[in-house]
Write an enzyme that holds these catalytic residues in place. Structure first.
Site, PDB file in Angstrom:
ATOM      1  N   ASP A 186       1.044  34.745 -31.051  1.00 50.07           N
ATOM      2  CA  ASP A 186       1.519  35.925 -30.317  1.00 50.07           C
ATOM      3  C   ASP A 186       1.231  37.158 -31.154  1.00 50.07           C
ATOM      4  O   ASP A 186       1.484  37.175 -32.360  1.00 50.07           O
ATOM      5  CB  ASP A 186       3.017  35.814 -30.032  1.00 50.07           C
ATOM      6  CG  ASP A 186       3.473  36.790 -28.949  1.00 50.07           C
ATOM      7  OD1 ASP A 186       3.159  37.992 -29.063  1.00 50.07           O
ATOM      8  OD2 ASP A 186       4.127  36.360 -27.990  1.00 50.07           O
TER       9      ASP A 186
ATOM     10  N   ASP B  86      -3.773  37.988 -32.927  1.00 50.07           N
ATOM     11  CA  ASP B  86      -4.400  38.286 -31.647  1.00 50.07           C
ATOM     12  C   ASP B  86      -4.860  36.979 -31.005  1.00 50.07           C
ATOM     13  O   ASP B  86      -5.763  36.311 -31.525  1.00 50.07           O
ATOM     14  CB  ASP B  86      -5.587  39.229 -31.876  1.00 50.07           C
ATOM     15  CG  ASP B  86      -6.224  39.707 -30.587  1.00 50.07           C
ATOM     16  OD1 ASP B  86      -6.273  38.934 -29.613  1.00 50.07           O
ATOM     17  OD2 ASP B  86      -6.686  40.860 -30.552  1.00 50.07           O
ATOM     18  N   GLY B  87      -4.242  36.609 -29.886  1.00 51.13           N
ATOM     19  CA  GLY B  87      -4.580  35.362 -29.223  1.00 51.13           C
ATOM     20  C   GLY B  87      -6.018  35.307 -28.743  1.00 51.13           C
ATOM     21  O   GLY B  87      -6.655  34.251 -28.783  1.00 51.13           O
TER      22      GLY B  87
ATOM     23  N   ASP C 268       0.500  32.114 -21.972  1.00 51.69           N
ATOM     24  CA  ASP C 268       1.791  32.673 -21.551  1.00 51.69           C
ATOM     25  C   ASP C 268       1.761  34.161 -21.881  1.00 51.69           C
ATOM     26  O   ASP C 268       2.396  34.625 -22.832  1.00 51.69           O
ATOM     27  CB  ASP C 268       2.922  31.954 -22.296  1.00 51.69           C
ATOM     28  CG  ASP C 268       4.306  32.486 -21.918  1.00 51.69           C
ATOM     29  OD1 ASP C 268       4.382  33.325 -21.004  1.00 51.69           O
ATOM     30  OD2 ASP C 268       5.288  32.070 -22.559  1.00 51.69           O
ATOM     31  N   SER C 269       1.023  34.908 -21.086  1.00 51.07           N
ATOM     32  CA  SER C 269       0.786  36.320 -21.369  1.00 51.07           C
ATOM     33  C   SER C 269       1.710  37.208 -20.540  1.00 51.07           C
ATOM     34  O   SER C 269       2.360  36.761 -19.588  1.00 51.07           O
ATOM     35  CB  SER C 269      -0.665  36.679 -21.047  1.00 51.07           C
ATOM     36  OG  SER C 269      -0.899  36.533 -19.658  1.00 51.07           O
ATOM     37  N   THR C 270       1.738  38.482 -20.900  1.00 52.33           N
ATOM     38  CA  THR C 270       2.389  39.469 -20.061  1.00 52.33           C
ATOM     39  C   THR C 270       1.483  39.757 -18.871  1.00 52.33           C
ATOM     40  O   THR C 270       0.431  39.133 -18.704  1.00 52.33           O
ATOM     41  CB  THR C 270       2.641  40.765 -20.845  1.00 52.33           C
ATOM     42  OG1 THR C 270       1.379  41.304 -21.268  1.00 52.33           O
ATOM     43  CG2 THR C 270       3.506  40.508 -22.071  1.00 52.33           C
ATOM     44  N   GLU C 271       1.862  40.724 -18.044  1.00 52.80           N
ATOM     45  CA  GLU C 271       1.018  41.096 -16.914  1.00 52.80           C
ATOM     46  C   GLU C 271      -0.268  41.757 -17.424  1.00 52.80           C
ATOM     47  O   GLU C 271      -0.326  42.215 -18.564  1.00 52.80           O
ATOM     48  CB  GLU C 271       1.796  42.019 -15.967  1.00 52.80           C
ATOM     49  CG  GLU C 271       2.970  41.298 -15.319  1.00 52.80           C
ATOM     50  CD  GLU C 271       3.634  42.107 -14.224  1.00 52.80           C
ATOM     51  OE1 GLU C 271       2.935  42.501 -13.276  1.00 52.80           O
ATOM     52  OE2 GLU C 271       4.848  42.339 -14.319  1.00 52.80           O
TER      53      GLU C 271
ATOM     54  N   PRO D 249      -2.937  45.400 -23.969  1.00 52.54           N
ATOM     55  CA  PRO D 249      -3.653  44.391 -24.740  1.00 52.54           C
ATOM     56  C   PRO D 249      -3.727  43.036 -24.056  1.00 52.54           C
ATOM     57  O   PRO D 249      -4.502  42.180 -24.467  1.00 52.54           O
ATOM     58  CB  PRO D 249      -2.831  44.301 -26.034  1.00 52.54           C
ATOM     59  CG  PRO D 249      -1.476  44.775 -25.653  1.00 52.54           C
ATOM     60  CD  PRO D 249      -1.690  45.825 -24.606  1.00 52.54           C
TER      61      PRO D 249
END
Length: 263
Positions: A94, A125-126, A143-146, A150
């Site tokens: 993450d 940085d994934g 499992d990212s944000t919208e 970034p």
């Protein structure tokens, strides 16, 4: 109804992208984690999202020993992965260490497995981690944000191609791809990209009350295994609140308007 704010502060997130992290205590949903005003997770309904990221793909792959989670700093997906005894190692990458820190402090029932000896946590940085990984993982979970700031590159075709190369010859990946009411074009695009890269591409959904529209779409890309071909009798019962062996197949039965998006 808000009862008050726990710590909220502007923190660095990626290159030149300031954002606001808030941990809010609510009467209905308990503690809720927000990034830039968007709900990431809540104590009341978090189990739906985290179970539905982890269990469908882990119950499809016959030997998911080495698992990567991109994002997911709250630890919920890791918690569900740890319920699978076949997983020898889970790596969480993450970009934001503060999400990990605040989740451990204010969401301990979600983040409780981040210190498990089978888990390695990296603040990195994934996207770049995927680029540097080749033929390494059995399963990758995004499992990212919208898709803003970034997180935007995590919804691009190049990222999915990188995931393909980071997976072993029979590897699988899953990603959350937002909701079909407001992000239909995104779901259509992501599905097209995954289908062009992976021999098996499937979409499924779950109901998550605190997310926009309540309906949330997940998409799987697999080099070999079809999640809809899994024998329900082969899926062991685990301690879950939403996912069940019977729900495994049912979640792939999409409403017609969603089915049309991913044809």
């Amino acid at each position: 109804m808000w009862k008050g704010l726990k710590p909220g502060s502007h923190l660095p997130f990626g290159a030149a992208y300031p954002y606001k992290l808030d941990m809010v205590e609510t009467e209905e949903f308990g503690n809720m984690l927000f990034l830039d005003g968007m709900v990431m997770t809540s104590q009341k309904d978090e189990f739906v999202y985290h179970e539905m990221v982890a269990h469908p793909v882990l119950n499809t792959h016959p030997n998911p020993e080495n698992v990567l989670v991109v994002g997911g700093g709250d630890g919920g997906v890791i918690r569900e992965i740890m319920k699978h005894e076949k997983v020898k190692k889970a790596t969480l990458v993450d970009i934001d260490g503060k999400v990990i820190e605040y989740s451990k402090k204010y969401l301990p029932e979600i983040a409780g497995e981040l210190d498990n000896p089978r888990v390695e946590v990296k603040v990195d940085d994934g996207f770049m981690h995927i680029v540097k990984s080749k033929n390494l993982y059995d399963v990758i979970m995004v499992d990212s944000t919208e898709p803003v700031g970034p997180a935007a590159p995590l919804f691009e075709r190049g990222f999915y191609q990188g995931i393909y190369e980071a997976l072993k010859e029979d590897g699988m990946f899953v990603a959350q791809t937002d909701n079909p009411w407001f992000k239909a074009d995104l779901i259509r695009k992501v599905n097209k990209d995954i289908k062009e890269i992976f021999p098996v591409a499937k979409a499924y959904y779950a109901n998550i009350p605190t997310y926009p529209s309540g309906m949330w779409i997940f998409q799987i890309g697999s080099k070999k295994y079809d999640p809809e071909a899994v024998d329900v009798n082969s899926i062991p019962e685990r301690e879950t609140k939403y996912y069940t062996p019977r729900l495994h197949h049912a979640s792939f039965i999409l409403p017609k308007f969603v089915e049309d998006l991913v044809k």
